[in-house]
Design a protein around this motif. Sequence first.
Motif, PDB file in Angstrom:
ATOM      1  N   THR B  87       8.932 -11.614  35.570  1.00  0.00           N
ATOM      2  CA  THR B  87       8.552 -12.038  36.920  1.00  0.00           C
ATOM      3  C   THR B  87       9.492 -11.354  37.907  1.00  0.00           C
ATOM      4  O   THR B  87      10.498 -10.770  37.518  1.00  0.00           O
ATOM      5  N   ILE B  88       9.144 -11.478  39.183  1.00  0.00           N
ATOM      6  CA  ILE B  88       9.990 -10.889  40.233  1.00  0.00           C
ATOM      7  C   ILE B  88      11.385 -11.510  40.163  1.00  0.00           C
ATOM      8  O   ILE B  88      12.377 -10.821  40.398  1.00  0.00           O
ATOM      9  N   ALA B  89      11.450 -12.791  39.845  1.00  0.00           N
ATOM     10  CA  ALA B  89      12.752 -13.465  39.775  1.00  0.00           C
ATOM     11  C   ALA B  89      13.657 -12.766  38.749  1.00  0.00           C
ATOM     12  O   ALA B  89      14.864 -12.662  38.949  1.00  0.00           O
ATOM     13  N   ASP B  90      13.039 -12.252  37.665  1.00  0.00           N
ATOM     14  CA  ASP B  90      13.832 -11.550  36.652  1.00  0.00           C
ATOM     15  C   ASP B  90      14.474 -10.283  37.205  1.00  0.00           C
ATOM     16  O   ASP B  90      15.487  -9.813  36.679  1.00  0.00           O
ATOM     17  N   SER B  91      13.844  -9.692  38.221  1.00  0.00           N
ATOM     18  CA  SER B  91      14.375  -8.438  38.773  1.00  0.00           C
ATOM     19  C   SER B  91      15.646  -8.694  39.577  1.00  0.00           C
ATOM     20  O   SER B  91      16.407  -7.778  39.862  1.00  0.00           O
ATOM     21  N   GLY B  92      15.855  -9.947  39.969  1.00  0.00           N
ATOM     22  CA  GLY B  92      17.062 -10.283  40.735  1.00  0.00           C
ATOM     23  C   GLY B  92      16.967  -9.860  42.190  1.00  0.00           C
ATOM     24  O   GLY B  92      17.948  -9.907  42.913  1.00  0.00           O
ATOM     25  N   ASN B  93      15.780  -9.410  42.627  1.00  0.00           N
ATOM     26  CA  ASN B  93      15.612  -8.998  44.020  1.00  0.00           C
ATOM     27  C   ASN B  93      14.375  -9.683  44.579  1.00  0.00           C
ATOM     28  O   ASN B  93      13.248  -9.280  44.308  1.00  0.00           O
ATOM     29  N   LEU B  94      14.602 -10.718  45.370  1.00  0.00           N
ATOM     30  CA  LEU B  94      13.472 -11.515  45.863  1.00  0.00           C
ATOM     31  C   LEU B  94      12.745 -10.850  47.024  1.00  0.00           C
ATOM     32  O   LEU B  94      11.792 -11.403  47.563  1.00  0.00           O
ATOM     33  N   ASN B  95      13.185  -9.645  47.402  1.00  0.00           N
ATOM     34  CA  ASN B  95      12.423  -8.899  48.403  1.00  0.00           C
ATOM     35  C   ASN B  95      11.309  -8.075  47.771  1.00  0.00           C
ATOM     36  O   ASN B  95      10.544  -7.429  48.461  1.00  0.00           O
ATOM     37  N   PHE B  96      11.245  -8.079  46.450  1.00  0.00           N
ATOM     38  CA  PHE B  96      10.148  -7.387  45.766  1.00  0.00           C
ATOM     39  C   PHE B  96       8.875  -8.213  45.863  1.00  0.00           C
ATOM     40  O   PHE B  96       8.923  -9.445  45.921  1.00  0.00           O
TER      41      PHE B  96
END
Lengths: 128, 145
Positions: B87-96
């Motif tokens: 998920t986007i949360a896994d990317s560590g960047n919530l602007n994605f």
Amino acid sequence: MAAIDGMLASVRAQSLPPMALVIVDQYGDLMALACMDGVTPFMRDYATKKAYTAAHMGADLADFAARLKAQGGSVTEYADSMLVGASRGGLVVRVGAGLVVGGVGVSGGTPDQDDAIARVGVATLTGG
Amino acid sequence: MRMRQVLGLDEAMLAVKAILAENEASPGRPIAVAVIDDHGDLVAFVCEAGVNPALARQNALRKAYTSACMRMDTMAFADRFDGLKRTIADSGNLNFTSGGGGLVLKNSEGLILGGIGVSGRPDGAEDEALAQAGLRALRAAGAVV
């Protein structure tokens, strides 16, 4: 878009330094932005904050800064990191009987150059 | 000193205007358009009158940012993360964002120049179709591939 185009044309016609041009709505939220080649990230942020300050305070930065000075106050008292105490390059946009509809912020030139370009933007937006 | 090509305001404005013209040609909802450079910094942005400010403005910025940072269109990004079960949360960047309407800009050497983001239409595929108009204009000008 017409206001951004107008400001860009004015900067180029006068061979002014590259500028960041920002228009925000009455809430200080971004409506249009153009960063000319060579503009630094600081200028982009500063122009955005100038537009935000003018829209939020409902005043041109010169008037807001003068008011602060007269009161012996500082922008930090508002506890809003988007507010700036600069006195040039940020103008409020009003329509009709004075309703605030937004702000224009410019950064990149001298304070007077910034102010002159912001005036072009306001004039385009208000049809003057 | 290393020299690199940077997306200029002329290119950004060319893309923005092509996208606004395309939206006008197939009237739907008002849109927000963002063009971001390879650092994720905004070069040009326009929010049309009547745009949902909380949603479309933010999403246009995030789509352009995601495309530039992840070096792929947002729809490809969505597929990739789905495939990886991330998920986007896994990317560590919530602007994605994984919403359609973000396109990556590359030059002929494969260098990432930035990203385009469009938001405002009811579905991401429509936003992407509008963003493609910007990409076409930049290709025609020889700025991107």
